[in-house]
Scaffold this motif. Structure first.
Motif, PDB file in Angstrom:
ATOM      1  N   VAL A 238       0.798  -1.224   0.000  1.00 54.66           N
ATOM      2  CA  VAL A 238       0.000   0.000   0.000  1.00 54.66           C
ATOM      3  C   VAL A 238       0.833   1.277   0.000  1.00 54.66           C
ATOM      4  O   VAL A 238       0.382   2.307  -0.506  1.00 54.66           O
ATOM      5  CB  VAL A 238      -0.991   0.042   1.192  1.00 54.66           C
ATOM      6  N   TYR A 239       2.024   1.248   0.561  1.00 56.04           N
ATOM      7  CA  TYR A 239       2.792   2.484   0.705  1.00 56.04           C
ATOM      8  C   TYR A 239       3.092   3.108  -0.661  1.00 56.04           C
ATOM      9  O   TYR A 239       3.566   2.437  -1.581  1.00 56.04           O
ATOM     10  CB  TYR A 239       4.112   2.227   1.445  1.00 56.04           C
ATOM     11  N   GLY A 240       2.798   4.407  -0.775  1.00 55.09           N
ATOM     12  CA  GLY A 240       3.044   5.118  -2.020  1.00 55.09           C
ATOM     13  C   GLY A 240       2.049   4.815  -3.125  1.00 55.09           C
ATOM     14  O   GLY A 240       2.250   5.248  -4.263  1.00 55.09           O
ATOM     15  N   ARG A 241       0.976   4.083  -2.811  1.00 58.14           N
ATOM     16  CA  ARG A 241       0.023   3.656  -3.839  1.00 58.14           C
ATOM     17  C   ARG A 241      -1.312   4.401  -3.738  1.00 58.14           C
ATOM     18  O   ARG A 241      -2.359   3.864  -4.099  1.00 58.14           O
ATOM     19  CB  ARG A 241      -0.225   2.147  -3.736  1.00 58.14           C
ATOM     20  N   ALA A 242      -1.314   5.632  -3.264  1.00 51.20           N
ATOM     21  CA  ALA A 242      -2.557   6.387  -3.121  1.00 51.20           C
ATOM     22  C   ALA A 242      -3.330   6.437  -4.430  1.00 51.20           C
ATOM     23  O   ALA A 242      -2.760   6.735  -5.494  1.00 51.20           O
ATOM     24  CB  ALA A 242      -2.250   7.802  -2.647  1.00 51.20           C
ATOM     25  N   HIS A 243      -4.626   6.095  -4.340  1.00 49.48           N
ATOM     26  CA  HIS A 243      -5.567   6.141  -5.463  1.00 49.48           C
ATOM     27  C   HIS A 243      -5.338   5.031  -6.493  1.00 49.48           C
ATOM     28  O   HIS A 243      -6.079   4.955  -7.478  1.00 49.48           O
ATOM     29  CB  HIS A 243      -5.545   7.500  -6.154  1.00 49.48           C
ATOM     30  N   ARG A 244      -4.356   4.186  -6.251  1.00 49.00           N
ATOM     31  CA  ARG A 244      -4.142   3.040  -7.130  1.00 49.00           C
ATOM     32  C   ARG A 244      -4.824   1.814  -6.518  1.00 49.00           C
ATOM     33  O   ARG A 244      -5.076   1.765  -5.309  1.00 49.00           O
ATOM     34  CB  ARG A 244      -2.646   2.781  -7.321  1.00 49.00           C
ATOM     35  N   PRO A 245      -5.139   0.788  -7.324  1.00 49.29           N
ATOM     36  CA  PRO A 245      -5.881  -0.351  -6.787  1.00 49.29           C
ATOM     37  C   PRO A 245      -5.070  -1.174  -5.793  1.00 49.29           C
ATOM     38  O   PRO A 245      -3.883  -1.420  -5.983  1.00 49.29           O
ATOM     39  CB  PRO A 245      -6.227  -1.172  -8.029  1.00 49.29           C
ATOM     40  N   CYS A 246      -5.740  -1.584  -4.739  1.00 48.37           N
ATOM     41  CA  CYS A 246      -5.143  -2.504  -3.761  1.00 48.37           C
ATOM     42  C   CYS A 246      -4.732  -3.780  -4.475  1.00 48.37           C
ATOM     43  O   CYS A 246      -5.466  -4.317  -5.318  1.00 48.37           O
ATOM     44  CB  CYS A 246      -6.158  -2.801  -2.665  1.00 48.37           C
ATOM     45  N   LEU A 247      -3.571  -4.292  -4.142  1.00 44.66           N
ATOM     46  CA  LEU A 247      -3.063  -5.492  -4.803  1.00 44.66           C
ATOM     47  C   LEU A 247      -3.832  -6.743  -4.396  1.00 44.66           C
ATOM     48  O   LEU A 247      -3.728  -7.774  -5.052  1.00 44.66           O
ATOM     49  CB  LEU A 247      -1.577  -5.672  -4.485  1.00 44.66           C
TER      50      LEU A 247
END
Length: 275
Positions: A238-247
């Protein structure tokens, strides 16, 4: 802020460049120690303690430094151009015949007696990458204040030493809890697993040039669906993944400040209060 694995790698590089060698130049550019001259003394070793660096020098002296947000040590060959930053950001220079170590933007730099090192690092909890690691002690300290938010408890170096903001976010994701959940509300087995996973992650990354938490540390709950296939670039959950889809689930990752630090979490996978 560099995390425990990064600081350990810095200590190894400094040790390789300085240990066993006589200093031919020393320059501590902080007012309190500006007149200290370490020239002619041998560097004995460089050790990491949590996020702290201890450079031990002949004569019972230790140079204690901490990188905090943007400090750095760079190592150069004798004729190599220094590229770590402008000259006014240099706080320390230690050189021998083969290498020069330059400390940039060091917010903590002090020269102390080696016998007094505990005054600088004695407050730290068990070091996740150190010989003093004790999982039971770390767990006891984490749970000592059950109302404290999980993220804040993980970042408190008095509980366990070495976790920074990246690992805080990743560990909360793997525990399926938001960083704002009171740590006392974690189920007992999850709290135990949280400590062992923290150790696992830092150990796995202690020698890696690029930190990754998505390999070898999948979420461990029976209800968690298998993560989707990952590309090599997907190194963090999640770190640095703001607004991107959860893995794991595809829900957009959210970000908000926790104690002034940007904090990332998945609103679907992680239970608990949020801002």
């Amino acid at each position: 802020m560099p995390e425990g694995d990064t600081v350990l790698q810095t200590a190894k590089r400094l040790h390789s460049a300085l240990a066993g060698q006589v200093l031919t130049r020393s320059d501590l550019r902080v007012p309190r120690f500006a007149t200290a001259d370490l020239t002619g003394r041998t560097v004995l070793d460089v050790t990491a303690r949590g996020k702290h660096l201890l450079t031990r020098i002949e004569g019972g002296l230790t140079l204690h430094s901490h990188l905090r947000m943007d400090g750095a040590w760079r190592i150069y060959a004798p004729d190599e151009r220094w590229r770590g930053g402008p000259t006014h950001q240099i706080r320390a220079i230690l050189a021998n015949a083969a290498h020069t170590a330059v400390g940039y933007r060091l917010p903590v730099l002090e020269l102390l007696r080696t016998r007094d090192e505990e005054k600088a690092v004695g407050h730290l909890g068990p070091d996740l990458l150190g010989p003093d690691w004790n999982a039971d002690t770390a767990l006891h300290r984490l749970l000592a204040d059950p109302d404290r938010p999980l993220g804040e408890a993980l970042l408190d170096q008095r509980n366990l030493a070495g976790i920074g903001n990246v690992y805080k976010c990743e560990l909360c994701f793997l525990a399926r809890a938001t960083p704002w959940l009171p740590i006392g509300r974690l189920p007992g087995p999850t709290a135990v697993l949280l400590v062992s996973t923290a150790k696992q992650l830092l150990e796995a990354n202690r020698d890696r040039p690029d930190r990754t938490t998505t390999i070898g540390a999948r979420p461990r709950t029976a209800a968690a669906p298998a993560p989707r296939a990952r590309r090599p670039s997907e190194k963090l959950w999640v770190y640095g993944r703001a607004h991107r889809p959860c893995l794991r689930c595809g829900t957009p990752v959210r970000v908000a400040d926790q104690d002034t630090r940007p904090t990332y979490w998945c609103p679907h996978c992680q239970a608990g209060p949020t801002p």
